[in-house]
Design an enzyme around this catalytic site. Sequence first.
Site, mmCIF file in Angstrom:
data_model
loop_
_atom_site.group_PDB
_atom_site.id
_atom_site.type_symbol
_atom_site.label_atom_id
_atom_site.label_comp_id
_atom_site.label_asym_id
_atom_site.label_seq_id
_atom_site.Cartn_x
_atom_site.Cartn_y
_atom_site.Cartn_z
ATOM 1 N N CYS A 108 0.834 -1.216 0.000
ATOM 2 C CA CYS A 108 0.000 0.000 0.000
ATOM 3 C C CYS A 108 0.865 1.261 0.000
ATOM 4 O O CYS A 108 0.659 2.171 -0.819
ATOM 5 C CB CYS A 108 -0.940 -0.018 1.197
ATOM 6 S SG CYS A 108 -0.168 -0.486 2.759
ATOM 7 N N HIS B 278 -2.641 5.488 6.292
ATOM 8 C CA HIS B 278 -1.274 5.987 6.452
ATOM 9 C C HIS B 278 -1.248 7.436 5.944
ATOM 10 O O HIS B 278 -2.037 7.800 5.064
ATOM 11 C CB HIS B 278 -0.284 5.233 5.564
ATOM 12 C CG HIS B 278 -0.271 3.739 5.709
ATOM 13 N ND1 HIS B 278 0.115 3.088 6.859
ATOM 14 C CD2 HIS B 278 -0.551 2.763 4.814
ATOM 15 C CE1 HIS B 278 0.068 1.766 6.658
ATOM 16 N NE2 HIS B 278 -0.339 1.547 5.431
#
Length: 340
Positions: free
Chosen positions: A141, A220
């Site tokens: 990711c 994130h």
Amino acid sequence: MKVRVAVNGFGTIGKRVADAVARQPDLELVGVTKTRPSFEARRAREKGYPLYLAGGGKRSEFESAGLTLAGTAEELFAKVDVVVDAAPDKVGRENRALYEKAGVRAVFQGGEKAEVAEASFNALGNFEVCRGKRFVRVVSCNTTGLARAAAVLAPAWGIGHWEATLVRRGADPAESKKGPINGILPTFQLPSHHGPDVRTIFPDLSIATTAVVVPTTLMHVHVNHVRLSRAPADAAAVLNAFRRTPRFHVFAPWEHADGTPQVMEYARDRGIGFNDMMENVVWEAGVRLEERDLYFFQAIHQESIVVPENIDAIRAMFDLAPDAKSSIATTDRALGLAVH
Ligand code: NAD
């Protein structure tokens, strides 16, 4: 004829990829695997996905749960052209022998080392490199987020050097046994492994990354400082480049999406997929330019950003699209994302 796809490992990534495959005009989802009964196995059956037994799981456990199995993972692999391996970190490399034995192609995930596959993949970054390949790895990711941004900045202005600090989520929302639940954990690997991982897509990119893990499950956030080779006219030029690129979502200040809680609330309002945010999220107020020095934040929804990438990886491997742009458009239209 549609390319026949199996998803091996029906967890966070696998269940999303399975839904995405089922929506594509040129792919057919033949079945998914589970190692044991769970609410996710039940959802697979409720969605009508044939369920197969994987990873040494016990048939009797499924029978007692009343979940019908269509066969074993090996029987599933015999019916498909490609397997998307979405098993936990490092299990994919063990599974590779099964794919070789079955004579099928495979897409691995970012929890595997790059060596598991012939090439690593990012749709905006290196679609053509993966054309016709048998084994491809969709990068993680964080690496996907960085590679997408590199694919916008490098061709437009050149990248001299990039420093990024990754503020990483502690766990996915369902991972109640992981943490931290209080504290900030520095990753004592300086620089972190993410920079070299981006170079599996852009081999010549000068990038150094560091990371800390924080108590959140939402997303994130990357804190980026990029020394560009040529100065853009202004920050608006950079924002427009992000806006014009598929798989970027730019929030204006008046939207008051102040951070990841509001971004994920927007995703819930929008209701795509599992209320996912598959795009790189950039804030207009979070982009600043000082001559060639570009500073920007981006947020990455760890559970979903790689989902469209898995679809494009299959299209590259099977030569199903003339170029990356058309594959991305087909994928994104089917998923309900903005098409550029
Ligand atoms: P997960 O634990 O949510 O799901 C993995 C699934 O595989 C589970 O259902 C598990 O039961 C099943 N499984 C276990 N052993 C198996 C076997 N031998 N064969 C088949 N299935 C098996 O994991 P995840 O978060 O979906 O991660 C899958 C991969 O995707 C990993 O490589 C991970 O690094 C990568 N990835 C995860 C994220 C994330 O944030 N969750 C983001 C990007 C990439």
